[in-house]
Design an enzyme around this catalytic site. Structure first.
Site, PDB file in Angstrom:
ATOM      1  CG  HIS A   1       4.098  -7.010 -33.863  1.00 64.14           C
ATOM      2  ND1 HIS A   1       4.074  -5.896 -34.432  1.00 64.14           N
ATOM      3  CD2 HIS A   1       4.289  -6.702 -32.359  1.00 64.14           C
ATOM      4  CE1 HIS A   1       4.141  -4.947 -33.866  1.00 64.14           C
ATOM      5  NE2 HIS A   1       4.516  -5.128 -32.592  1.00 64.14           N
TER       6      HIS A   1
ATOM      7  CB  CYS B   1       1.383  -4.115 -31.680  1.00 66.75           C
ATOM      8  SG  CYS B   1       2.575  -2.799 -31.157  1.00 66.75           S
TER       9      CYS B   1
ATOM     10  CG  ASN C   1       6.919  -1.925 -33.072  1.00 65.05           C
ATOM     11  OD1 ASN C   1       5.922  -1.696 -33.909  1.00 65.05           O
ATOM     12  ND2 ASN C   1       6.722  -2.278 -31.712  1.00 65.05           N
TER      13      ASN C   1
ATOM     14  CG  HIS D   1      17.960  -3.325 -40.284  1.00 63.97           C
ATOM     15  ND1 HIS D   1      18.961  -3.134 -39.723  1.00 63.97           N
ATOM     16  CD2 HIS D   1      18.410  -2.832 -41.677  1.00 63.97           C
ATOM     17  CE1 HIS D   1      20.086  -2.492 -40.344  1.00 63.97           C
ATOM     18  NE2 HIS D   1      19.342  -2.321 -41.589  1.00 63.97           N
TER      19      HIS D   1
ATOM     20  CG  HIS E   1       6.091 -18.018 -46.527  1.00 59.01           C
ATOM     21  ND1 HIS E   1       7.409 -17.994 -47.170  1.00 59.01           N
ATOM     22  CD2 HIS E   1       5.495 -18.532 -47.464  1.00 59.01           C
ATOM     23  CE1 HIS E   1       7.714 -18.379 -48.132  1.00 59.01           C
ATOM     24  NE2 HIS E   1       6.424 -18.778 -48.628  1.00 59.01           N
TER      25      HIS E   1
ATOM     26  CG  HIS F   1      -8.356 -10.359 -24.292  1.00 58.14           C
ATOM     27  ND1 HIS F   1      -7.768  -9.989 -23.127  1.00 58.14           N
ATOM     28  CD2 HIS F   1      -8.771  -9.494 -25.022  1.00 58.14           C
ATOM     29  CE1 HIS F   1      -7.949  -8.749 -23.275  1.00 58.14           C
ATOM     30  NE2 HIS F   1      -8.647  -8.358 -24.364  1.00 58.14           N
TER      31      HIS F   1
END
Length: 505
Positions: A407, A240, A440, A436, A403, A319
């Site tokens: 994810h 993702c 995902n 919602h 803001h 990583h």
């Protein structure tokens, strides 16, 4: 409407609400809290403007001394070198050379011209009940696992209007879904920006689990007849967080290329990736992931500054693949029946927290005001050097960003992020509403979140936006943008436009 909700949430965060007064705090505690609040505010202003407090008096002293210097003093100082023509030319040429060298070697500024999120048609809308009915009809799951999936769906944070394609392992159907999402997002983006396909010099497509031959980037080149010398890349297997890796790759290429555009496409098709076995750790991905995708146009042209929405400021990549627990917490494998799926470890929230800590520690010095950095340094020295038993100071990242786009991987991850970064409900609203409404959508979910903030009219000129994403490997990546103009929701059409007044739920 958005500003009113923000005010409501901020009132919930302050210690002087009606709910607090019901607890009848003592007057001394009330006065102390007011004093501490203003002391912290004054401290932030003092440290942030410390350089001005030093420079302004210094300039005043220098100006006073210069005002007392006479013309005769200047003649005595500069007279001997007045006619040194060679030295003057040499110094001028040297400074011109340094200025030219700086202009040539500094990285180009990279602008985010615009982006588009794909919104599937109503025929793909899938409620929780409809999704469970499809799973029952498939005959691939036993009753125990159907009950498990139903429980996960109820707790997932997904609503009743997410989008899902019919599961099908056929390669042709998978490619059909991928092309529908990719071409749909790119068509919207090109229509928004007016950029011609031939003007695009860099193409990056990321898709973690579906990697056909020819590649998805080649599919885009063929469909839009992009030019032959285009720099094209397809990123796979990165989970993702691949969307932000794609943005970072495009940014680095744009900083060394001539005037051109970079097109970034993020998506993950559902059609070939539904797990049909009975392993509970693999069934969770079936419940969370839904259809979606996004296309983003970046530019390094100075002429695009005026019409671009954002400027890319920082990108930080972390990583954790060297650690075995981090490497294996999201793993594609076969179960006992040789059915392929993606297993999610129970350690995923803890691993994500460690990756976030490392990423934020790297990002903090780049974005935090001096006041927060100083407090963090004092806390660290007290703990490490003087061995004092104190909690490490958690910087207030709300002073660095207006803001946050985090994810929308799941409800548990968002709750952990809210706690660790000490954010308010208002800050997490775009992420929770995206989970919602759209579920995902993997690497593209960050763009649905940014589109939510735009549709609410929250993005003002100068606002700073932080995008954070997690991915298999394990990775945590973040990118910082600055808004170049006010994003007027009346002039911007995105997937939230027609229904934004229904949110937050």
């Amino acid at each position: 409407m958005g500003d009113q909700r923000r005010a409501d949430y901020m009132r919930e965060e302050t210690p002087f609400t009606a709910r607090t007064l019901e607890r009848k705090p003592s007057l001394p505690n009330f006065i102390l809290s007011v004093r501490l609040k203003h002391v912290k505010l004054g401290y932030c202003y003092l440290i942030s403007n410390l350089r001005y407090l030093i420079i302004v008096p210094l300039l005043g002293v220098v100006s006073f001394h210069l005002s007392t210097v006479t013309i005769k003093d200047f003649d005595l100082l500069w007279g001997p070198s007045r006619f040194n023509f060679v030295a003057t030319v040499f110094c001028s040429a040297f400074f011109v050379f340094l200025g030219t060298l700086y202009c040539v070697t500094r990285p180009r500024k990279v602008y985010l011209v615009n982006f588009a999120c794909y919104k599937p048609g109503p025929e793909f809308m899938c409620s929780r009940e409809h999704y469970m009915e499809k799973c029952r009809r498939s005959g691939k799951f036993n009753e125990q696992n159907l009950a498990f999936m139903e429980k996960i769906l109820e707790r997932s944070g997904l609503g009743q209007k997410t989008y899902a394609a019919e599961p099908n392992a056929c390669l042709a159907e998978a490619r059909k879904e991928a092309e529908m999402v990719i071409f749909g997002a790119i068509d919207q983006l090109l229509a928004k920006t007016g950029v011609k396909a031939k003007d695009i010099g860099i193409l990056v497509v990321n898709c973690s689990l579906f990697c056909p031959t020819p590649s998805l980037s080649a599919t885009v080149v063929n469909h839009y007849k992009l030019r032959g010398n285009i720099l094209s890349y397809t990123l796979g297997g990165m989970g993702c967080s691949a969307g932000l890796i794609s943005i970072d790759l495009a940014k680095q290429l744009l900083q060394v290329q001539g005037n051109t555009y970079a097109l970034v496409v993020s998506m993950e098709p559902m059609t070939p990736n539904l797990y049909s076995g009975n392993n509970e750790s693999m069934l969770m991905t079936n419940c969370l992931f839904r259809m979606g995708g996004a296309a983003i146009l970046l530019s390094n042209k100075t002429s695009d500054h005026g019409r671009s929405k954002y400027q890319l400021i920082h990108s930080v990549r972390t990583h954790k693949g060297a650690d075995d627990k981090s490497y294996g917490c999201i793993f594609q494998q076969e179960d006992e029946e040789k059915k392929v799926g993606v297993a999610l470890s129970r350690d995923i929230v803890a691993v994500a927290g460690e990756a976030l800590k490392t990423n934020i520690t790297t990002l903090g010095p780049l974005v935090l005001p001096a006041s927060e950095q100083f407090l963090f340094l004092v806390s660290l020295l007290a703990k490490k050097v003087f061995d004092l038993e104190i909690k490490p100071y958690i910087p207030n990242f709300k002073l660095a960003f207006e803001h946050f786009c985090i994810h929308a991987g799941g409800k548990a991850v968002l709750n952990a992020m809210e706690k660790n970064l000490e954010l308010t409900q208002w800050h997490l609203e775009p992420s929770r509403m995206t989970l919602h409404r759209f579920g995902n959508t993997s690497s593209s979910s960050l763009w649905y979140e940014l589109a939510y903030s735009e549709a609410k009219g929250r993005i003002r000129k100068g606002d700073r936006i932080l995008q954070i994403a997690f991915g298999s490997g394990f990775k945590c990546n973040s990118i910082v943008y600055r808004a170049l103009r006010f994003i007027d929701p009346a002039k911007e059409k995105n997937p939230w436009t027609d229904e934004i007044d229904e949110f937050p739920v």
